[in-house]
Structure formats: structure tokens, C-alpha cells
Design a protein around this motif. Sequence first.
Motif, PDB file in Angstrom:
ATOM      1  N   ASN A   1      -0.034 -42.218  21.888  1.00 46.02           N
ATOM      2  CA  ASN A   1       0.218 -41.644  23.187  1.00 46.02           C
ATOM      3  C   ASN A   1       0.832 -40.324  22.899  1.00 46.02           C
ATOM      4  N   GLY A   2       0.509 -39.461  24.023  1.00 45.31           N
ATOM      5  CA  GLY A   2       1.233 -38.312  23.895  1.00 45.31           C
ATOM      6  C   GLY A   2       0.309 -37.122  23.561  1.00 45.31           C
ATOM      7  N   PHE A   3      -0.854 -37.453  22.704  1.00 42.15           N
ATOM      8  CA  PHE A   3      -1.678 -36.669  21.829  1.00 42.15           C
ATOM      9  C   PHE A   3      -2.117 -35.462  22.653  1.00 42.15           C
ATOM     10  N   LYS A   4      -1.892 -34.184  22.410  1.00 42.19           N
ATOM     11  CA  LYS A   4      -2.246 -33.103  23.103  1.00 42.19           C
ATOM     12  C   LYS A   4      -3.909 -33.070  23.380  1.00 42.19           C
TER      13      LYS A   4
ATOM     14  N   GLU B   1      -6.093 -38.104  27.464  1.00 39.50           N
ATOM     15  CA  GLU B   1      -5.552 -38.528  28.847  1.00 39.50           C
ATOM     16  C   GLU B   1      -5.137 -40.218  28.450  1.00 39.50           C
ATOM     17  N   ALA B   2      -3.910 -40.376  28.763  1.00 35.04           N
ATOM     18  CA  ALA B   2      -3.642 -42.046  28.739  1.00 35.04           C
ATOM     19  C   ALA B   2      -4.377 -42.818  29.609  1.00 35.04           C
ATOM     20  N   HIS B   3      -5.014 -43.929  29.124  1.00 34.51           N
ATOM     21  CA  HIS B   3      -5.564 -45.018  29.999  1.00 34.51           C
ATOM     22  C   HIS B   3      -4.787 -46.222  29.785  1.00 34.51           C
ATOM     23  N   GLU B   4      -4.844 -47.113  30.909  1.00 34.57           N
ATOM     24  CA  GLU B   4      -4.693 -48.460  30.531  1.00 34.57           C
ATOM     25  C   GLU B   4      -5.493 -49.207  29.864  1.00 34.57           C
ATOM     26  N   THR B   5      -5.048 -49.880  28.794  1.00 33.79           N
ATOM     27  CA  THR B   5      -5.982 -50.733  28.118  1.00 33.79           C
ATOM     28  C   THR B   5      -6.969 -51.548  28.452  1.00 33.79           C
TER      29      THR B   5
END
Length: 158
Positions: free
Chosen positions: A11-14, A17-21
Amino acid sequence: MEHRQRNGSINGFKGAEAHETKDLLTTDCDILAPCATENVITSKNADKIKAKIIVEGANGPTTSVADDILADKKVFVVPDILANAGGVTASYFEWVQDRQGYFWKEAVVNEQLENILVDSFDAVVQYSETHNVNNRIAAYMLAIDRVAFTIKQRGLYA
């Protein structure tokens, strides 16, 4: 890898985008590789999968009902028995080497592994097309045919 080690998470990788599993399986993509958990592709989400190809890295990630749905959608599935056979095959190579007391160079192992996996993939796809079944059923049929042939050749109690 550095980000994961530093932060304990991806999470937070530049630039990512974050997604719901739960949404990852139905993300618009060409190839989907469920590699961690069994029974994640089910009758509840198979019709929403957008991938054209599924490569099953996990053992049994697709339920039988979902398999039928994917077949109806013409999704090309590389079944777990084929997709994650490399580790089992490499373990067999280790066993053979131990029995012989002779150890192969990595390049030889990789070449033999590639030959076996490519030949197996081609044989399953050919069986699938010949018998008009999905790749999973074709892999099972091929395996049963090979065992039956070997038993017939060697005799039941050889």
C-alpha cells in the motif's frame, strides 16, 4: 520489493492505485493469475471476470460451477494442474539427481523443465480441441489416458 520491505505493505506504492481485494478478480485485464487461495473464482464472480486468460497459480482457485461459466464466456483457462506443475517437476528432477548422485547444471534443469512444460501445455490444448472440452477436463483426460496406457504396457502388478 524495497517498498514492501521498508513499509511492510505494498500500500502506498508511488504510481500505483489501491483496490479492494474483492475487486481485483474483476479488474479489466488481459491475464488474471489467482495464485494464493482456493475457491476465489466462484459462481458469484465468474460472470464479472473480464480477463481473456486465467492462469491458475493457486491450487483449485476456480470452482466447478465457475469453470463452466468461464467456458461459456470463452475464457482461456490454464488449469492449476498445468500452470503450477513447474515446482513438482523441479522436485522430481531433484529426486532423480539425488538418486543418481549426479547434479545437473541450472541451465540443464531449466531447459528440461521448459521442454516438459511446453510439451504438456501443447498436449492439453490439443486434447481440449480434439475432444471439445475445456483445458481442465482435457488435462484430466490426458492424465488418465497416460496412466491407463502405462498400466496396460507394464501390467497391473509390474
